[in-house]
Each structure stands twice: as structure tokens, then as C-alpha cells.
Design a protein around this motif. Sequence first.
Motif, short mmCIF file in Angstrom:
data_model
loop_
_atom_site.label_atom_id
_atom_site.label_comp_id
_atom_site.label_asym_id
_atom_site.label_seq_id
_atom_site.Cartn_x
_atom_site.Cartn_y
_atom_site.Cartn_z
N PHE A 299 11.58 5.66 -7.60
CA PHE A 299 10.52 5.71 -8.61
C PHE A 299 10.76 6.85 -9.60
O PHE A 299 10.50 6.70 -10.80
CB PHE A 299 9.16 5.87 -7.94
N LEU A 300 11.27 7.99 -9.12
CA LEU A 300 11.57 9.10 -10.03
C LEU A 300 12.68 8.73 -11.01
O LEU A 300 12.68 9.18 -12.17
CB LEU A 300 11.94 10.36 -9.24
N ASP A 301 13.63 7.90 -10.57
CA ASP A 301 14.67 7.42 -11.48
C ASP A 301 14.06 6.65 -12.65
O ASP A 301 14.61 6.63 -13.75
CB ASP A 301 15.66 6.51 -10.74
N VAL B 245 0.84 -1.21 0.00
CA VAL B 245 0.00 0.00 0.00
C VAL B 245 0.87 1.25 0.00
O VAL B 245 0.63 2.18 -0.78
CB VAL B 245 -0.95 -0.01 1.22
N TRP B 246 1.89 1.28 0.85
CA TRP B 246 2.73 2.48 0.96
C TRP B 246 3.52 2.72 -0.33
O TRP B 246 3.55 3.84 -0.84
CB TRP B 246 3.66 2.36 2.15
N LEU B 247 4.16 1.69 -0.86
CA LEU B 247 4.96 1.88 -2.07
C LEU B 247 4.08 2.22 -3.27
O LEU B 247 4.50 2.96 -4.16
CB LEU B 247 5.81 0.65 -2.33
N SER B 248 2.84 1.72 -3.29
CA SER B 248 1.90 2.12 -4.35
C SER B 248 1.59 3.61 -4.26
O SER B 248 1.49 4.31 -5.27
CB SER B 248 0.61 1.31 -4.25
N SER B 249 1.46 4.10 -3.02
CA SER B 249 1.19 5.53 -2.81
C SER B 249 2.38 6.37 -3.25
O SER B 249 2.21 7.41 -3.91
CB SER B 249 0.88 5.79 -1.33
N VAL B 250 3.57 5.95 -2.88
CA VAL B 250 4.77 6.71 -3.25
C VAL B 250 4.99 6.67 -4.76
O VAL B 250 5.40 7.66 -5.36
CB VAL B 250 6.00 6.17 -2.48
N LYS B 251 4.69 5.53 -5.38
CA LYS B 251 4.78 5.44 -6.85
C LYS B 251 3.83 6.46 -7.49
O LYS B 251 4.20 7.16 -8.45
CB LYS B 251 4.44 4.03 -7.32
N ALA B 252 2.61 6.56 -6.98
CA ALA B 252 1.65 7.53 -7.52
C ALA B 252 2.17 8.95 -7.36
O ALA B 252 2.02 9.78 -8.28
CB ALA B 252 0.30 7.38 -6.82
N LEU B 253 2.79 9.24 -6.23
CA LEU B 253 3.38 10.57 -6.02
C LEU B 253 4.50 10.83 -7.03
O LEU B 253 4.59 11.93 -7.59
CB LEU B 253 3.91 10.68 -4.59
N ALA B 254 5.33 9.83 -7.27
CA ALA B 254 6.43 9.99 -8.23
C ALA B 254 5.88 10.23 -9.64
O ALA B 254 6.39 11.10 -10.37
CB ALA B 254 7.32 8.74 -8.23
N VAL B 255 4.86 9.50 -10.03
CA VAL B 255 4.25 9.69 -11.34
C VAL B 255 3.66 11.10 -11.45
O VAL B 255 3.79 11.76 -12.49
CB VAL B 255 3.18 8.61 -11.59
N ALA B 256 3.03 11.57 -10.38
CA ALA B 256 2.46 12.92 -10.38
C ALA B 256 3.55 13.97 -10.50
O ALA B 256 3.43 14.93 -11.30
CB ALA B 256 1.66 13.15 -9.09
N ILE B 257 4.64 13.83 -9.75
CA ILE B 257 5.74 14.79 -9.82
C ILE B 257 6.36 14.79 -11.21
O ILE B 257 6.64 15.85 -11.78
CB ILE B 257 6.79 14.48 -8.74
#
Length: 296
Positions: free
Chosen positions: A257-259, A213-225
Motif C-alpha cells: 500500500f505504501l508503494d 477487514v484486515w487489508l482495509s485496516s492496513v490500507k488506512a495505516l499506510a495512508v496515515a503513514i
Amino acid sequence: MAFIGIDLGGTNVKGILIDQSGEMLRQHYLPTQEDADGAWRDNVRDMVKYLQNYWQKPLTAIGLSAPGLPNAQNSCITFMPGRLPGLEGFEWSTYLGLPTYVLNDAHAALMAEATFGQAQHCQHALLLTLGTGVGGGILIRSELYQGLGQMAGHLGHISVQAHDDERSVAGMPGSLEYAIGNYSVARRSHGRFSSTWELVEAYRRGDPLASYVWLSSVKALAVAIASLSNALSPERVILAGGITLADDALFEPLRAFLDVYEWRPGGIQTEVVQAQFGDMAGAIGAAGFARKQHVG
């Protein structure tokens, strides 16, 4: 010259006094009393009096950070249904007896960083506030961009999962706000966790569901950024709000994820940093906004 900044929040009215150079001279808290009839207005006035009494010289202007959307003149909040009855259309300059500039609370958080913090040397920057929901602000050519209806910067309402039927309060399916906001943790974790703090602590212990759940959330944040960087090409993206207190549990996977997702032509990379200011950011940014109207 001296300027007052006030953050009208749901729990507290926070106030700060700054001089022309931007030095922070005094800060103070009062309870908001949102549910008491008109008491929150009186508490804002009392905050101004307290800071005036400390300064004991003429004040130049006041900046006021509040929830909702201000008008084009930044003289009042024009849209904030369901909160602080009487706030919409209330003219603060008349009530407080000084020029008062009103801005959205997330915009004020950006102005704190643009005036005194992580974006003060940037021409173009974005701020995302990660808390119960997700807000934000946009800096273009060193100026706060407010947009049509002062709605710019509602970055939590961009979609990161358009096929998701879950809609944000702005009507967007699969919003960033739903993907990482604290309000949706219980639904995203199938009732297992009730807050981001619980989720992150379980992630640190290696819990499989929490990690997913947490890494899915952080992935979504990275995609948004990465998406926002493609659209606006800021020099910096600043992350603020309580969720950033996860520290390395947030920033390490976010960088990974940003990488993967960030477009970096010629090796150019957008800096992603943690905000400098915490719970006084709204008041600091409001003071900085008022100062900018007079000092430039």
C-alpha cells in the motif's frame, strides 16, 4: 551515575536500572493494583527501593512513564481522567526523594527507540503504537516533541476517513485508532471476530471477510503513514505494540500500500521498521529520558 526507569501500567509496574553509558543492569516487575486505594503509588516506591538496593550507590534521577498528559516541566501527570485516582497533579520527585521526570507512556516508547533502539541514529522519526488503541510520539532534531499541553504524538487520532461518523475518544471522525485498533475489531468485522489475533489468523487462512477487514485496516495505516511523512518527513517510522506481532501479515501488505500512496520525490523513501523493544519499552524510555536530562 545510574538512572531508574519506571512504567506505571494498568497491570504491572515495570522498572529498569541503567548506568551512564545506557547499559541495562536490572529489571523488575510488580503488580500495579490500580483499583486498590493508593497501592499503586506504594508499588512504584517499592520498585525504586528494590532497584536502589541492587545498585547500592547514589542514584542520579528517575524517569516515570504513565498514562495521561504531563505538565510542561514533566514533573507530574496533569490530565488522566478515569484512571489511577490521585495520579493527576501528584509530584513524584517529592514522594520518591529523587529528581523524577514524568512523561506520557507512548512518548516513553519513542524515547526507548530514540535512546537505545531503532531511532538512535535518527534526527527525525515517528513512532506508532498499535494495540488496543493507537498512540505515538514525534522526534524532531533528536528531541522528543511534546507540543502544546504535551499533546503531540496522539497519532491515532488523525482522520483517515473524515466522512465516517465513528469518533475517537478525542472526537475525531474516522480515526486511525478506529481503523486498526484492537478495541474496534468486533464492530469492524460485524461481530465475526473479537480480536486482531483472530482476524489475522482468519486472514492467513484466506477468509474473505477477514481479508477485507484486515487489508482495509492496513490500507488506512499506510495512508496515515504516507500523510504523516508528507507533513513531517521523518527518516523512520517505527511501529510498536501487539498488532505488530502479526509480522509479515502486517508488513507485506503495508509495503504494498505504501508503494501506491507514499510520495517519493527523487526516489527518497521513508523507512518503516518494527520497534526493537517490547513490553519494557516504557521503562527503558523513561530511564533514557531521565538520563538525557543529565547527560545530554
